[in-house]
Design an enzyme around this catalytic site. Structure first.
Site, PDB file in Angstrom:
ATOM      1  N   ARG A  83       0.808  -0.915   0.210  1.00  0.00           N
ATOM      2  CA  ARG A  83      -0.071   0.503   0.130  1.00  0.00           C
ATOM      3  C   ARG A  83       0.546   1.135   0.088  1.00  0.00           C
ATOM      4  O   ARG A  83       1.746   1.416   0.770  1.00  0.00           O
ATOM      5  CB  ARG A  83      -0.853   0.451   1.391  1.00  0.00           C
ATOM      6  CG  ARG A  83      -1.554   1.718   1.382  1.00  0.00           C
ATOM      7  CD  ARG A  83      -2.803   1.445   2.718  1.00  0.00           C
ATOM      8  NE  ARG A  83      -3.251   2.373   2.508  1.00  0.00           N
ATOM      9  CZ  ARG A  83      -3.548   3.275   3.580  1.00  0.00           C
ATOM     10  NH1 ARG A  83      -2.687   3.021   4.944  1.00  0.00           N
ATOM     11  NH2 ARG A  83      -3.628   5.050   3.784  1.00  0.00           N
ATOM     12  N   HIS A 128      -2.902  11.503   0.919  1.00  0.00           N
ATOM     13  CA  HIS A 128      -1.898  10.691   2.026  1.00  0.00           C
ATOM     14  C   HIS A 128      -1.680  12.527   2.325  1.00  0.00           C
ATOM     15  O   HIS A 128      -0.956  12.430   2.037  1.00  0.00           O
ATOM     16  CB  HIS A 128      -1.578   9.670   2.023  1.00  0.00           C
ATOM     17  CG  HIS A 128      -1.257   9.203   3.251  1.00  0.00           C
ATOM     18  ND1 HIS A 128      -1.633   7.935   3.304  1.00  0.00           N
ATOM     19  CD2 HIS A 128      -0.555   9.198   4.520  1.00  0.00           C
ATOM     20  CE1 HIS A 128      -0.530   7.188   4.321  1.00  0.00           C
ATOM     21  NE2 HIS A 128      -0.589   8.654   5.038  1.00  0.00           N
ATOM     22  N   TYR A 316      -4.870   2.702  16.122  1.00  0.00           N
ATOM     23  CA  TYR A 316      -3.123   2.413  16.762  1.00  0.00           C
ATOM     24  C   TYR A 316      -3.313   2.897  18.893  1.00  0.00           C
ATOM     25  O   TYR A 316      -2.182   2.450  18.978  1.00  0.00           O
ATOM     26  CB  TYR A 316      -2.158   4.295  16.097  1.00  0.00           C
ATOM     27  CG  TYR A 316      -1.934   3.698  15.010  1.00  0.00           C
ATOM     28  CD1 TYR A 316      -0.394   4.122  15.036  1.00  0.00           C
ATOM     29  CD2 TYR A 316      -2.524   4.764  13.859  1.00  0.00           C
ATOM     30  CE1 TYR A 316      -0.202   3.457  13.661  1.00  0.00           C
ATOM     31  CE2 TYR A 316      -1.986   4.518  12.759  1.00  0.00           C
ATOM     32  CZ  TYR A 316      -0.506   4.066  11.928  1.00  0.00           C
ATOM     33  OH  TYR A 316      -0.070   4.198  11.406  1.00  0.00           O
TER      34      TYR A 316
HETATM   35  C1  GBH Z   1      -1.225   7.278  10.488  1.00  0.00           C
HETATM   36  O1  GBH Z   1      -2.161   7.855  11.539  1.00  0.00           O
HETATM   37  C2  GBH Z   1      -0.913   7.915   8.943  1.00  0.00           C
HETATM   38  O2  GBH Z   1      -1.990   8.069   8.675  1.00  0.00           O
HETATM   39  C3  GBH Z   1       0.118   8.112   9.436  1.00  0.00           C
HETATM   40  O3  GBH Z   1       0.977   8.910   8.066  1.00  0.00           O
HETATM   41  C4  GBH Z   1       1.252   7.694  10.194  1.00  0.00           C
HETATM   42  O4  GBH Z   1       2.749   7.890   9.722  1.00  0.00           O
HETATM   43  C5  GBH Z   1       1.032   7.110  10.970  1.00  0.00           C
HETATM   44  O5  GBH Z   1      -0.850   7.371  11.942  1.00  0.00           O
HETATM   45  C6  GBH Z   1       2.156   7.185  12.367  1.00  0.00           C
HETATM   46  O6  GBH Z   1       1.567   7.947  12.944  1.00  0.00           O
HETATM   47  O7  GBH Z   1       0.392  14.622  18.476  1.00  0.00           O
HETATM   48  O8  GBH Z   1      -1.220  15.129  19.213  1.00  0.00           O
HETATM   49  O9  GBH Z   1      -0.554  15.728  17.554  1.00  0.00           O
HETATM   50  C7  GBH Z   1      -2.375   8.146  12.565  1.00  0.00           C
HETATM   51  C8  GBH Z   1      -3.135   8.805  13.174  1.00  0.00           C
HETATM   52  C9  GBH Z   1      -3.268  10.900  14.534  1.00  0.00           C
HETATM   53  C10 GBH Z   1      -1.835   9.593  15.316  1.00  0.00           C
HETATM   54  C11 GBH Z   1      -1.952  12.301  14.858  1.00  0.00           C
HETATM   55  C12 GBH Z   1      -0.244  11.137  15.649  1.00  0.00           C
HETATM   56  C13 GBH Z   1      -1.066  13.222  16.332  1.00  0.00           C
HETATM   57  C14 GBH Z   1      -1.284  12.899  17.162  1.00  0.00           C
HETATM   58  N1  GBH Z   1      -2.488  10.021  13.830  1.00  0.00           N
HETATM   59  N2  GBH Z   1      -1.728  12.195  15.527  1.00  0.00           N
HETATM   60  S1  GBH Z   1      -0.796  14.968  18.194  1.00  0.00           S
END
Ligand code: GBH
Length: 492
Positions: A83, A128, A316
């Site tokens: 992907r 993306h 996650y």
């Molecule tokens: C994914 O998002 C993405 O699709 C991918 O590109 C990325 O590399 C991967 O996760 C790992 O992060 O620090 O409080 O601003 C996952 C969901 C939402 C996780 C935003 C990180 C940041 C929270 N993401 N979050 S904050």
């Protein structure tokens, strides 16, 4: 909880597809080569103070120049699919058909050819997060015209690659793109428009998804025989008590995060009713004459519903939720929900403060999706675990915590499939190799392969998790009983 956390053994169905995921801006580099147009992530990361260590994706993993190396890693993992995402501005530098950039077309054709040659199915994400800057300059996803530009871009991809690509993902995690980019300002384009733009951006994205699905359905499906889906993400929302108000608050969390997109596209062409009532009430309370949440016309609703051939799910982490009446002013996306969300401190840590490792939440989220949307075909398009690592640190190639993360989470997926009847058809690990982790730059890693960002060669080296993942992939699950897992967290 010994019963809940017990590992089962067994296999996924024989046509289950295993893969790994990446995205263009996070790995490609070559940001200004071969006529690639600038994106909002170039602009954002070139602005001092936005990203940890002022890092950017100018070179990243240099995958633009490493097709063969990357495909060799995929072969070593023995995955069935890869992907990746197409960078819109590499093939349409200003986002529109004004100029088609052949060099960009050729790059993805070469990548796809190399995959097909290796018998690895290409699974393509069209968006993306790397919007062409020229489209941001006219308002980005707040501007309705982007539905047309996105449709034109998608159609060009179907024409160029549709003979080989049979699974298309229109958007990756639009909820995160909308919130982080337009509400919190921590992602590109860096806007902090509390409670307004976030909903408008999502509104356009939902319509753009449906337009692309109909285009595929009307013009390409019969000959190309592929599918068009969307990838959504949510933390599992665990009510913090057994009280009804907290159970309802957890449900609100899921509807605001996941239902926001899934409900219009998969249920009835409209937002979840709890979003409509909450946001309307808060808007009126602010003295506005109508809701900050835009509404769909009846014609639009008809066009939206039923436009998801498969649902991509990213998972996650899990949050505890309690009801909490917010009177913060002005209200934004968070306040609109009237809840508090937090992590249980006892859950194993990862290398990112936003992520605690909660495998059982994965199974519960999958079950929620099953029941909410009538057991749709699901592909898990991402899950993975963060690790803190600075450039000057020695690589941690024995990533026991990641091995355990994947074993425990894929085991929960197996339970969802075998015990709960969730219609899950594939899994992609996030991510093939360490890469540009958005606002965290290169200080946070998710890779099965370590990447040496100090070296111009961007050398890739397998971590223990790559070997374990290969075992799970070739075994199609857990063919023999798994020894009891003693979770060793990365940090105490
Ligand atoms: C994914 O998002 C993405 O699709 C991918 O590109 C990325 O590399 C991967 O996760 C790992 O992060 O620090 O409080 O601003 C996952 C969901 C939402 C996780 C935003 C990180 C940041 C929270 N993401 N979050 S904050």
């Amino acid at each position: 909880n010994p019963v809940r956390d017990r590992l089962i053994h067994g296999l996924f169905s024989s046509n289950f597809t295993w893969g790994v995921a990446t995205s263009a801006y996070q790995i490609e580099g070559a940001w200004n080569e071969d006529q690639r147009g600038e994106t909002i992530w170039d602009t954002f990361s070139h602005e001092p103070g936005r990203i940890v260590d002022n890092a950017n994706g100018d070179i990243a993993c240099n995958s633009y120049h490493k097709i063969d190396e990357d495909v060799a890693l995929l072969k070593e993992l023995q995955v069935k699919h890869y992907r990746f995402s197409i960078a819109w501005s590499r093939i349409l530098p200003d986002g529109t058909l004004n100029k088609i950039n052949q060099a960009g077309i050729v790059y993805y054709r070469r990548l796809i050819n190399a995959l097909v040659e290796a018998e690895i199915e290409p699974v393509v994400t069209l968006f993306h997060w790397d919007l062409p800057q020229a489209l941001q300059d006219i308002g980005g996803w707040s501007n309705e015209i982007l539905t047309v530009y996105f449709k034109n871009y998608a159609e060009l991809c179907f024409l160029e690659y549709g003979d080989w690509v049979k699974r298309w993902i229109t958007f990756n995690e639009p909820s995160i793109f909308a919130k982080a980019g337009h509400e919190h300002g921590v992602h590109a384009p860096g806007l902090k428009h509390q409670g307004t733009t976030v909903y408008r951006v999502a509104h356009t994205i939902i319509k753009a998804h449906a337009k692309v699905w109909h285009t595929y359905d009307n013009k390409y499906r019969a000959s190309q025989k592929g599918q068009v889906g969307i990838t959504l993400v949510s933390s599992w929302a665990q009510p913090s008590t057994k009280w009804q108000v907290d159970i309802m608050a957890a449900e609100r969390y899921l509807q605001f995060e996941f239902g926001w997109f899934a409900h219009p596209l998969m249920v009835n062409g409209d937002y979840p009713s709890v979003m409509k009532t909450q946001i309307l009430e808060k808007s009126i309370g602010q003295g506005l004459s109508s809701s900050r949440l835009p509404s769909f016309t009846e014609e639009e609703k008809v066009l939206l519903r039923g436009t998801v051939d498969f649902l991509g799910v990213n998972y996650y982490t899990t949050k505890l939720i309690s009801a909490w009446r917010s009177d913060a002013w002005p209200p934004g996306y968070e306040e609109d929900q009237d809840l508090k969300a937090w992590h249980d401190e006892s859950w194993p840590k990862s290398g990112a403060s936003w992520q605690k490792c909660v495998p059982w939440g994965f199974r519960l989220l999958l079950n929620w999706v099953k029941h909410e949307y009538g057991n749709p075909p699901i592909y898990v398009t991402e899950t993975g675990v963060a690790e803190k690592l600075n450039d000057q640190d020695e690589p941690k190639l024995k990533d026991v915590w990641r091995v355990q993360y994947f074993v425990s989470h894929i085991n929960e997926l197996l339970k969802a499939y075998k015990l709960d009847g969730v219609n899950v058809q594939g899994f992609s690990a996030w991510t093939l190799m360490d890469n540009f982790e958005w606002q965290d730059g290169y200080s946070t890693r998710f890779g099965l392969y370590h990447v040496d960002f100090k070296s111009p060669a961007r050398t890739r080296t397998a971590k223990s998790s790559a070997k374990k993942y290969n075992e799970i992939v070739t075994g199609n699950g857990f063919p023999v009983p798994v020894s009891k897992l003693r979770y060793i967290p990365q940090f105490k």
